[in-house]
Design a protein around this motif. Sequence first.
Motif, PDB file in Angstrom:
ATOM      1  N   ARG A 123     -11.322 -10.900 -14.265  1.00 43.52           N
ATOM      2  CA  ARG A 123      -9.860 -10.897 -13.877  1.00 43.52           C
ATOM      3  C   ARG A 123      -9.706 -10.305 -12.461  1.00 43.52           C
ATOM      4  N   SER A 124      -8.594 -10.765 -11.885  1.00 43.43           N
ATOM      5  CA  SER A 124      -8.338 -10.534 -10.519  1.00 43.43           C
ATOM      6  C   SER A 124      -6.948 -10.518 -10.314  1.00 43.43           C
ATOM      7  N   CYS A 125      -6.624 -10.192  -9.000  1.00 40.48           N
ATOM      8  CA  CYS A 125      -4.967  -9.564  -8.647  1.00 40.48           C
ATOM      9  C   CYS A 125      -4.186 -10.938  -8.916  1.00 40.48           C
ATOM     10  N   GLY A 126      -4.825 -12.078  -8.164  1.00 41.55           N
ATOM     11  CA  GLY A 126      -4.037 -13.319  -8.160  1.00 41.55           C
ATOM     12  C   GLY A 126      -3.185 -13.396  -6.953  1.00 41.55           C
ATOM     13  N   VAL A 127      -3.264 -12.569  -5.990  1.00 47.39           N
ATOM     14  CA  VAL A 127      -2.247 -12.394  -4.828  1.00 47.39           C
ATOM     15  C   VAL A 127      -2.921 -12.324  -3.568  1.00 47.39           C
ATOM     16  N   CYS A 128      -4.223 -11.849  -3.517  1.00 45.26           N
ATOM     17  CA  CYS A 128      -4.827 -11.549  -2.124  1.00 45.26           C
ATOM     18  C   CYS A 128      -5.456 -12.787  -1.607  1.00 45.26           C
ATOM     19  N   GLU A 129      -5.914 -12.524  -0.415  1.00 41.30           N
ATOM     20  CA  GLU A 129      -6.452 -13.685   0.392  1.00 41.30           C
ATOM     21  C   GLU A 129      -7.463 -14.686  -0.359  1.00 41.30           C
ATOM     22  N   TYR A 130      -8.227 -13.794  -1.102  1.00 40.29           N
ATOM     23  CA  TYR A 130      -9.628 -14.420  -1.778  1.00 40.29           C
ATOM     24  C   TYR A 130      -9.011 -14.997  -2.991  1.00 40.29           C
ATOM     25  N   CYS A 131      -8.102 -14.290  -3.618  1.00 46.71           N
ATOM     26  CA  CYS A 131      -7.580 -15.228  -4.774  1.00 46.71           C
ATOM     27  C   CYS A 131      -6.780 -16.464  -4.630  1.00 46.71           C
ATOM     28  N   ILE A 132      -6.097 -16.533  -3.413  1.00 44.56           N
ATOM     29  CA  ILE A 132      -5.258 -17.458  -2.994  1.00 44.56           C
ATOM     30  C   ILE A 132      -6.232 -18.708  -2.557  1.00 44.56           C
ATOM     31  N   LEU A 139     -14.317 -12.697  -5.256  1.00 42.96           N
ATOM     32  CA  LEU A 139     -14.417 -11.820  -4.022  1.00 42.96           C
ATOM     33  C   LEU A 139     -13.204 -10.678  -4.143  1.00 42.96           C
ATOM     34  N   CYS A 140     -12.241 -11.015  -4.968  1.00 46.53           N
ATOM     35  CA  CYS A 140     -10.998 -10.125  -4.932  1.00 46.53           C
ATOM     36  C   CYS A 140     -11.470  -8.638  -4.769  1.00 46.53           C
ATOM     37  N   ALA A 141     -10.796  -7.729  -4.177  1.00 48.66           N
ATOM     38  CA  ALA A 141     -11.294  -6.303  -4.490  1.00 48.66           C
ATOM     39  C   ALA A 141     -10.828  -5.704  -5.557  1.00 48.66           C
TER      40      ALA A 141
HETATM   41 ZN    ZN Z   1      -7.259 -10.934  -5.536  1.00 49.45          ZN
END
Ligand code: ZN
Length: 346
Positions: free
Chosen positions: A92-101, A107-109
């Motif tokens: 599960r990840s945030c979906g909006v950070c630079e890594y998710c994009i 790699l998402c924080a």
């Molecule tokens: Zn993210």
Amino acid sequence: MKATVFHKHGSPDVLTYENFPDPEVGLNQVLVDVKAVALNHLDLFVRGGIPGLKLEMPHILGSDISGVIKETGNAVSDELQPGQKVIIDPGRSCGVCEYCIRGEESLCAEYGIIGEHYRGGYAELISVDAKNAIPIPESSELNFNQAAATPLTFMTAWRTLVSKARVKPGDDVLIIGIGGGVALAALQIAKLAGARVIVTSSSDEKLEKALKLGSTIGINHRTNPDFHKEVYAFTNRRGVDVVVDSVGEATWEKSLRSLTKGGRLVTCGATSGPKATINLNLLFWKQFEIIGSTMGSRSELRDVLKLVWNGELNPIVDRVFPLSKAQGAHEILEKGEQFGKLVLNP
Ligand SMILES: [Zn+2]
């Protein structure tokens, strides 16, 4: 519902099979009737307690889940319907950070794993974000136990070998510690990529089984701790292009010494301990690459699943236990007696 939970960290006997409230289903979530959940080494670490990881107790383990959708949230698209067989992407990840994009969710924080950071699948029911539910195609012949043995191991092995180590036809690949789910997935992926595979294990029985799965030779690293010498002899004093080492401390130095010039060592775990030293002269002169890898992205999971669904890669199940016997399954995993995945059935 029934679930196997733990109220405090500790040895396998902290796991208890008990009644637990049914999970709620959010607008964008699906409720899954869990049919099978596979164990990972991660489960042992989380049960024992990971420094810095604060869990809401009681915690439910279980990252590798297969099941059937029972209910969908109001905002879930029609593609997912009750009755659909699914496996669960454990990330599960945030979906909006630079890594998710960038599609690099691991790699998402805020990257977290179902069963580690969130309650998992040692339960009759789990609700997960709809985007984590991946339909099992009608054409697939996998049963629920094999399907549960798939996501974390194959995603991790795919990222390790294909994305990070850039394995290619003709490569020699050394896999340290065959028998665990990731190592067995790595063996199959390396073969499929056209590589020649050498495996090590502390068990002759496991080496024998790995030969049947396509490894060219097996080296017992208990009776032959200088396994790098055998690797050298086997490769005509060249060394291997790629080493996959998830054992860590106990094998690190010999893994490095097994590499050919310009070779890649990928570390994707440290089951024997996290401390390792490195001779920098060796590193720059031989131009080794040391690469870390963990879990994988959603697209890597989708890539490897194509090959699982069509039967070119085969999840290997060692034994199946009822969910109420999770303690015994943990004891077996702790001793490293398994070849393939240990699976629980709620
Ligand atoms: Zn993210």
